[in-house]
Scaffold this motif. Sequence first.
Motif, PDB file in Angstrom:
ATOM      1  N   LEU A 156       4.504  12.205  -4.174  1.00 30.40           N
ATOM      2  CA  LEU A 156       4.876  12.582  -2.813  1.00 30.40           C
ATOM      3  C   LEU A 156       3.667  13.176  -2.099  1.00 30.40           C
ATOM      4  O   LEU A 156       2.661  13.501  -2.733  1.00 30.40           O
ATOM      5  N   ARG A 157       3.789  13.339  -0.786  1.00 29.25           N
ATOM      6  CA  ARG A 157       2.699  13.959  -0.028  1.00 29.25           C
ATOM      7  C   ARG A 157       2.688  15.470  -0.213  1.00 29.25           C
ATOM      8  O   ARG A 157       1.650  16.102  -0.056  1.00 29.25           O
ATOM      9  N   GLY A 158       3.832  16.021  -0.527  1.00 31.37           N
ATOM     10  CA  GLY A 158       3.992  17.474  -0.458  1.00 31.37           C
ATOM     11  C   GLY A 158       3.816  18.224  -1.765  1.00 31.37           C
ATOM     12  O   GLY A 158       4.129  19.400  -1.835  1.00 31.37           O
ATOM     13  N   SER A 171       0.832  -1.202   0.000  1.00 27.45           N
ATOM     14  CA  SER A 171       0.000   0.000   0.000  1.00 27.45           C
ATOM     15  C   SER A 171       0.873   1.262   0.000  1.00 27.45           C
ATOM     16  O   SER A 171       0.535   2.259  -0.652  1.00 27.45           O
ATOM     17  N   ASP A 172       2.000   1.213   0.700  1.00 22.35           N
ATOM     18  CA  ASP A 172       2.934   2.351   0.675  1.00 22.35           C
ATOM     19  C   ASP A 172       3.543   2.514  -0.719  1.00 22.35           C
ATOM     20  O   ASP A 172       3.732   3.640  -1.186  1.00 22.35           O
ATOM     21  N   LEU A 173       3.848   1.416  -1.381  1.00 26.93           N
ATOM     22  CA  LEU A 173       4.369   1.511  -2.760  1.00 26.93           C
ATOM     23  C   LEU A 173       3.295   2.095  -3.682  1.00 26.93           C
ATOM     24  O   LEU A 173       3.585   2.929  -4.541  1.00 26.93           O
ATOM     25  N   ILE A 209      -1.220   9.821  -0.646  1.00 27.02           N
ATOM     26  CA  ILE A 209      -0.860   9.129   0.597  1.00 27.02           C
ATOM     27  C   ILE A 209      -1.792   7.926   0.699  1.00 27.02           C
ATOM     28  O   ILE A 209      -2.913   7.978   0.193  1.00 27.02           O
ATOM     29  N   ASP A 210      -1.319   6.837   1.319  1.00 22.12           N
ATOM     30  CA  ASP A 210      -2.255   5.738   1.557  1.00 22.12           C
ATOM     31  C   ASP A 210      -2.880   5.906   2.938  1.00 22.12           C
ATOM     32  O   ASP A 210      -2.277   6.488   3.847  1.00 22.12           O
ATOM     33  N   LEU A 211      -4.107   5.431   3.072  1.00 22.48           N
ATOM     34  CA  LEU A 211      -4.869   5.652   4.303  1.00 22.48           C
ATOM     35  C   LEU A 211      -4.647   4.486   5.257  1.00 22.48           C
ATOM     36  O   LEU A 211      -5.347   3.488   5.202  1.00 22.48           O
ATOM     37  N   SER A 212      -3.634   4.618   6.106  1.00 18.61           N
ATOM     38  CA  SER A 212      -3.354   3.565   7.076  1.00 18.61           C
ATOM     39  C   SER A 212      -3.894   3.925   8.450  1.00 18.61           C
ATOM     40  O   SER A 212      -4.318   3.052   9.199  1.00 18.61           O
ATOM     41  N   ASP A 213      -3.903   5.195   8.799  1.00 19.29           N
ATOM     42  CA  ASP A 213      -4.281   5.602  10.155  1.00 19.29           C
ATOM     43  C   ASP A 213      -5.608   6.340  10.212  1.00 19.29           C
ATOM     44  O   ASP A 213      -5.930   6.966  11.215  1.00 19.29           O
TER      45      ASP A 213
HETATM   46 MG   LIG Z   1       1.790   5.009   4.214  1.00 15.93          MG
END
Ligand SMILES: [Mg+2]
Length: 314
Positions: A143-145, A70-72, A202-206
């Motif tokens: 990227l997130r930014g 998921s991060d990839l 971004i992936d939604l992990s939290d």
């Molecule tokens: Mg992540």
Amino acid sequence: VRERELIQTFTRPFGVARAPRGPGDDCAVLPPSRGELCVTTDAVVEGVHFTRRHFTFEDVGHKALAVNLSDLAAMGARPSWFLCALGLPARTPDGEVQALGRGMSRLARASGIALAGGNVTRAREWSVTLTCAGEVPPGRALLRGGAGAGDLLYVSGTLGDARLGLARLGTRRCPEAQARQRRPSPRLALGLLARPFASACIDLSDGLATDLVRLSEASQLGARLEVERLPLSAELSREMRGTAWRWALGGGEDYELLLAISARRAAGFERACRSAGERVTQIGRLTAERGVRCLDGDDRPVRAPAGFGHFSGI
Ligand SMILES: [Mg+2]
């Protein structure tokens, strides 16, 4: 001797990898990448991320790899290889190691990622720590930014199901939500598809609330989120009625993608998603004004779920 047997038991379902070469030597031998490598690591620990009562070891193998993939996906990376470090309690039955390898190798094959090596160590409880690498063309990682003010926010799939599944483990209710909790699906195809369109991802992990703050802060922006647009599954809507949005916002472990798309690319992105069969929903937009505001259908601010103290601006 026992260690060698355990490694063989675990690696058998993965078959023989040609490139990368491994496992079985002192190091994995990997060809240098023509693009850039995206590398991530994440652990799944017994008692913290899973319990034997509610997870099979196939589930654990799947989930340990899925959360890394998921991060990839979030980077728009194409999976290439991974390392797997196992912590095993004394006298772990072969069957558990075998099942873990089965669950992990099935997802590895489906995702085009090869096991390149790893480690086995004695531990007090089960732990599965993966390091996963994927490739992107130079300078093309999401990227997130990178988002700009006015960019539209999209999420994939439906939100809150893994949280519902967690609450229903051990019952016969909400089988689809339980499957989302045990075996999340990393959105690799969507990450690749989104690469030419997205300004940030971004992936939604939290949980959306937390991860939206991360994305907007990384982009030095704020956001407005329209709660009534959040995509909900039939199970979550039925079980939680009017409060479903709380778990969609704060639940965690969705492993969906949150994407920022500039307004001029939005139509093209939606068209590409439609033809690829990828479900995405526009849920709000990024703003120059900092802080994340969460609004109901009448544009009134709503209170975020408890436990998300840094969900600011409301
Ligand atoms: Mg992540």
